[in-house]
Design a protein around this motif. Structure first.
Motif, PDB file in Angstrom:
ATOM      1  N   ASN A   2      17.191  17.742  -0.531  1.00 32.52           N
ATOM      2  CA  ASN A   2      16.966  16.148  -0.414  1.00 32.52           C
ATOM      3  C   ASN A   2      16.890  15.896  -1.611  1.00 32.52           C
ATOM      4  N   LYS A   3      16.934  14.896  -2.080  1.00 23.18           N
ATOM      5  CA  LYS A   3      16.499  14.597  -3.278  1.00 23.18           C
ATOM      6  C   LYS A   3      16.350  12.635  -3.370  1.00 23.18           C
ATOM      7  N   LYS A   4      15.602  12.615  -4.195  1.00 19.72           N
ATOM      8  CA  LYS A   4      15.139  11.220  -3.926  1.00 19.72           C
ATOM      9  C   LYS A   4      14.831  10.657  -5.106  1.00 19.72           C
ATOM     10  N   ILE A   5      15.024   9.581  -6.075  1.00 23.60           N
ATOM     11  CA  ILE A   5      14.333   9.517  -6.869  1.00 23.60           C
ATOM     12  C   ILE A   5      14.130   8.855  -6.995  1.00 23.60           C
ATOM     13  N   TYR A   6      12.639   9.258  -7.966  1.00 24.03           N
ATOM     14  CA  TYR A   6      10.773   9.009  -7.955  1.00 24.03           C
ATOM     15  C   TYR A   6      10.096   8.867  -9.269  1.00 24.03           C
ATOM     16  N   PRO A   7       9.569   7.938  -8.953  1.00 25.23           N
ATOM     17  CA  PRO A   7       8.790   8.480 -11.142  1.00 25.23           C
ATOM     18  C   PRO A   7       8.115   9.838 -11.148  1.00 25.23           C
ATOM     19  N   VAL A   8       8.212  10.560 -12.547  1.00 24.79           N
ATOM     20  CA  VAL A   8       7.841  12.060 -12.464  1.00 24.79           C
ATOM     21  C   VAL A   8       6.047  11.233 -12.965  1.00 24.79           C
ATOM     22  N   LEU A   9       5.742  13.019 -11.847  1.00 22.94           N
ATOM     23  CA  LEU A   9       4.528  12.694 -11.657  1.00 22.94           C
ATOM     24  C   LEU A   9       3.795  13.997 -12.582  1.00 22.94           C
ATOM     25  N   ALA A  10       4.111  13.923 -13.440  1.00 21.31           N
ATOM     26  CA  ALA A  10       3.421  14.666 -14.660  1.00 21.31           C
ATOM     27  C   ALA A  10       2.638  14.470 -15.585  1.00 21.31           C
ATOM     28  N   GLY A  11       2.131  15.318 -16.738  1.00 23.12           N
ATOM     29  CA  GLY A  11       0.805  15.829 -17.487  1.00 23.12           C
ATOM     30  C   GLY A  11       0.947  14.701 -18.098  1.00 23.12           C
ATOM     31  N   THR A  12       2.351  13.791 -18.702  1.00 22.40           N
ATOM     32  CA  THR A  12       2.077  13.232 -19.799  1.00 22.40           C
ATOM     33  C   THR A  12       1.837  11.699 -18.988  1.00 22.40           C
ATOM     34  N   ILE A  13       1.439  11.564 -18.048  1.00 22.58           N
ATOM     35  CA  ILE A  13       1.201  10.249 -17.209  1.00 22.58           C
ATOM     36  C   ILE A  13      -0.092   9.880 -17.875  1.00 22.58           C
ATOM     37  N   MET A  14      -0.934  10.646 -17.935  1.00 21.16           N
ATOM     38  CA  MET A  14      -2.353  10.215 -18.519  1.00 21.16           C
ATOM     39  C   MET A  14      -2.386   9.770 -19.949  1.00 21.16           C
ATOM     40  N   VAL A  15      -1.032  10.023 -20.826  1.00 22.11           N
ATOM     41  CA  VAL A  15      -1.082   9.239 -22.032  1.00 22.11           C
ATOM     42  C   VAL A  15      -0.351   8.142 -22.333  1.00 22.11           C
ATOM     43  N   SER A  16       0.755   7.901 -21.357  1.00 22.88           N
ATOM     44  CA  SER A  16       2.299   6.635 -21.095  1.00 22.88           C
ATOM     45  C   SER A  16       0.517   5.666 -20.294  1.00 22.88           C
ATOM     46  N   GLU A 137      -8.936  13.920 -14.438  1.00 26.64           N
ATOM     47  CA  GLU A 137      -7.617  14.128 -14.572  1.00 26.64           C
ATOM     48  C   GLU A 137      -6.768  13.934 -13.144  1.00 26.64           C
ATOM     49  N   HIS A 138      -7.644  14.830 -12.195  1.00 22.94           N
ATOM     50  CA  HIS A 138      -6.504  14.948 -11.410  1.00 22.94           C
ATOM     51  C   HIS A 138      -6.483  13.346 -10.468  1.00 22.94           C
ATOM     52  N   TYR A 139      -7.466  13.180 -10.540  1.00 20.24           N
ATOM     53  CA  TYR A 139      -7.293  11.843  -9.599  1.00 20.24           C
ATOM     54  C   TYR A 139      -6.910  10.571 -10.318  1.00 20.24           C
ATOM     55  N   MET A 140      -6.672  10.490 -11.161  1.00 19.41           N
ATOM     56  CA  MET A 140      -6.050   9.553 -11.853  1.00 19.41           C
ATOM     57  C   MET A 140      -4.557   9.562 -12.115  1.00 19.41           C
ATOM     58  N   THR A 141      -4.397  10.943 -11.910  1.00 21.37           N
ATOM     59  CA  THR A 141      -3.022  11.532 -11.890  1.00 21.37           C
ATOM     60  C   THR A 141      -2.230  10.959 -10.779  1.00 21.37           C
ATOM     61  N   GLU A 142      -2.820  11.598  -9.805  1.00 18.42           N
ATOM     62  CA  GLU A 142      -2.880  11.170  -7.969  1.00 18.42           C
ATOM     63  C   GLU A 142      -2.233   9.468  -7.937  1.00 18.42           C
ATOM     64  N   GLY A 143      -3.127   8.359  -8.607  1.00 20.10           N
ATOM     65  CA  GLY A 143      -3.077   7.477  -8.319  1.00 20.10           C
ATOM     66  C   GLY A 143      -2.038   6.572  -9.036  1.00 20.10           C
ATOM     67  N   SER A 144      -1.377   8.098 -10.124  1.00 23.70           N
ATOM     68  CA  SER A 144      -0.205   6.958 -11.343  1.00 23.70           C
ATOM     69  C   SER A 144       1.255   6.903 -10.770  1.00 23.70           C
ATOM     70  N   PHE A 145       1.685   6.571 -10.094  1.00 23.01           N
ATOM     71  CA  PHE A 145       3.152   6.136 -10.328  1.00 23.01           C
ATOM     72  C   PHE A 145       3.695   4.815 -10.754  1.00 23.01           C
ATOM     73  N   GLY A 146       4.982   4.985 -10.399  1.00 30.93           N
ATOM     74  CA  GLY A 146       6.076   3.443 -10.501  1.00 30.93           C
ATOM     75  C   GLY A 146       6.621   3.596 -11.894  1.00 30.93           C
ATOM     76  N   GLU A 147       6.840   3.044 -12.732  1.00 35.98           N
ATOM     77  CA  GLU A 147       7.514   3.086 -13.578  1.00 35.98           C
ATOM     78  C   GLU A 147       6.208   2.850 -15.009  1.00 35.98           C
ATOM     79  N   GLU A 148       6.437   4.594 -15.308  1.00 35.68           N
ATOM     80  CA  GLU A 148       6.039   5.217 -16.994  1.00 35.68           C
ATOM     81  C   GLU A 148       4.590   5.629 -16.488  1.00 35.68           C
ATOM     82  N   GLY A 149       4.294   5.707 -15.470  1.00 38.52           N
ATOM     83  CA  GLY A 149       2.690   6.045 -14.435  1.00 38.52           C
ATOM     84  C   GLY A 149       2.342   5.292 -14.147  1.00 38.52           C
TER      85      GLY A 149
END
Length: 485
Positions: A2-16, A137-149
């Protein structure tokens, strides 16, 4: 799948996320000590945690808040569930619901629901890049979502899990059966040790057959399922590179999870009786458990068998097992805090408080006294934490808990499943289904054994490959229904 559109939660989050920091923005000018702004905070802390938090609110209001013109008012909503329900009710403007707070404690599932309405602040704009880089970093990544992380959940205090063992009763068993703590470093090993403990305790009363005792219990079965699956190379929900959330089941992975939870539960090696496993340990129903670091302070110093028999125990804190040959993963949990959109003055005031609250020394003070882990990298240092513990009179169990937890944080890969439309429902299902069916099977099997049927034959019916296939068919169907597929 099942696929649902959801913003990327990847390593690039911290940069953006960091590119939008407020370097050069002069938000301080928004504040005026002669015209203070009031910030409301909803949280779920109780007991010692609430006392500690309230004291810090007073300290902030009397120092930084007074100097800059910020008044923080905090309100407890009793539990994570009640807090989430209150926030959702306020968002939907349900009859009788209070106005939304400025800051609320939250897990990703609730923040995701609020963020869909575009009501959460991207907090990164109120922090400099240097300031944000100080957090794990993992704590920040967890809380980063939506447009451009964007940073929608700010980490304030985190926790993970540890294994607690009643060392007093363990030692007698270990000496008799030649088992070691190392034998429990894997889930397969823990299952084997639990079986040996059942046989050992059954043998203590040779005139009474089939009265062995359970060895182990677990608080969050959802964590076992989710983290265990990740250790085995599978995720019940994952985010692809294009930001799509995919949910699904791998049968081989689920069989491994079933073999090392359902089967030992049915056979009486695992057990859950009270609301928390620490309560089961207090009455001697189990001698080992896995629970959150925030619950470690409740691990008993004595076991009460009945009104006439109580004895003292010592305990040991061990890492959570991994599956044999797997990459080590550990759960990352603990609610962060999100800020509701309002005006820049109020939003910035919220950021000032969050920044103050998570300063290393202060965050250690709150975290350690509440069983949480600090959120800044520099603060996750056992020497620093142990020094504070010794000065504050924190007991040895908690000191050992922090040592084990920090070793896990530094040696394991932190993991939390991503939020999506049905993530809360899926988590609840994973938490309840395998344990409830195991309990039912255990009860049914015990009734037959007590009636005189052969124990091994009865248990085989409930735990063989055919039994798994039947169980898995229900599990797979219900999982897809809950996931909305």
């Amino acid at each position: 799948m099942n696929k649902k559109i959801y913003p990327v939660l990847a390593g690039t989050i911290m940069v953006s996320m960091l590119t939008a920091c407020g370097e050069g923005e002069n938000y301080e000018k928004l504040l005026d000590r002669d015209s203070p702004v009031t910030v409301t905070v909803w949280h779920y802390y109780n007991g010692v945690q609430q006392t500690q938090f309230d004291e810090m609110i007073s300290e902030f209001n009397n120092t930084v808040g007074s100097e800059q013109g910020i008044i923080v008012e905090a309100y407890s909503k009793n539990s994570v569930g009640e807090l989430a329900d209150s926030v959702i009710a306020s968002m939907n403007k349900e009859p009788g619901a209070d106005e939304l707070p400025n800051i609320f404690g939250t897990y990703a599932e609730t923040a995701y629901q609020i963020d869909k309405q575009e009501m959460l602040v991207d907090l990164s704009k109120y922090f400099t890049e240097e300031e944000l880089s100080e957090y794990v970093e993992h704590y920040m990544t967890e809380g980063s979502f939506g447009e451009e992380g964007a940073l929608k959940i700010f980490p304030t205090a985190k926790s993970t899990e540890v294994m607690m063992v009643n060392q007093t009763d363990w030692q007698e068993f270990a000496d008799a059966c030649q088992v070691t703590y190392e034998d429990m470093s894997t889930w397969e090993g823990l299952t084997e040790v639990s079986a040996k403990y059942y046989e050992y305790t059954d043998g203590l009363t040779p005139d009474v057959p089939n009265d062995g005792k359970a060895f182990f219990g677990r608080d969050s079965v959802a964590n076992y399922m989710i983290i265990g699956a990740r250790q085995l190379g599978h995720e019940f929900a994952s985010v692809s590179e294009d930001g799509t959330v995919e949910t699904g089941i791998d049968k081989e992975t689920v069989k491994k999870l079933w073999d090392n939870f359902y089967v030992p539960y049915v056979k009486g090696y695992f057990h859950a009786e009270s609301r928390f496993r620490t309560d089961d340990a207090k009455i001697g129903s189990i001698i080992a458990l896995i629970g959150s670091t925030t619950g470690a302070s409740y691990y008993p110093g004595e076991v009460t068998i009945n009104d006439e028999y109580t004895y003292p125990i010592e305990n040991v804190v061990l890492p959570v097992p991994n599956f044999e040959g797997s990459d080590p993963y550990i759960v990352q949990q603990g609610a962060g805090m999100s800020v509701i959109k309002s005006d820049e003055k109020t939003e910035y005031a919220c950021a000032v408080f969050l920044k103050w609250f998570t300063e290393s020394e202060r965050n250690i003070q709150f975290s350690v006294n509440s069983g949480y882990l600090p959120v800044k990298t520099a603060a996750n240092d056992f020497e620093v934490i142990s020094a504070y513990c010794e000065e504050s009179g924190i007991d040895e169990t908690m000191i050992n808990t922090f040592k084990t937890a920090i070793d896990e944080i530094n040696g394991y890969t932190l993991y939390t499943s991503p939020p999506y439309e049905s993530s809360a429902a899926v988590r609840d299902y994973l938490n309840d289904m395998i344990e409830s069916t195991a309990k039912d099977a255990h009860t049914a099997a015990q009734e037959r054994i007590s009636a005189g049927e052969d124990r091994e034959s009865v248990l085989a019916e409930y735990t063989d490959d055919e039994a798994f296939d039947t169980w898995f068919a229900d599990f797979e169907r219900e999982f897809h229904e809950v996931a909305g597929e």
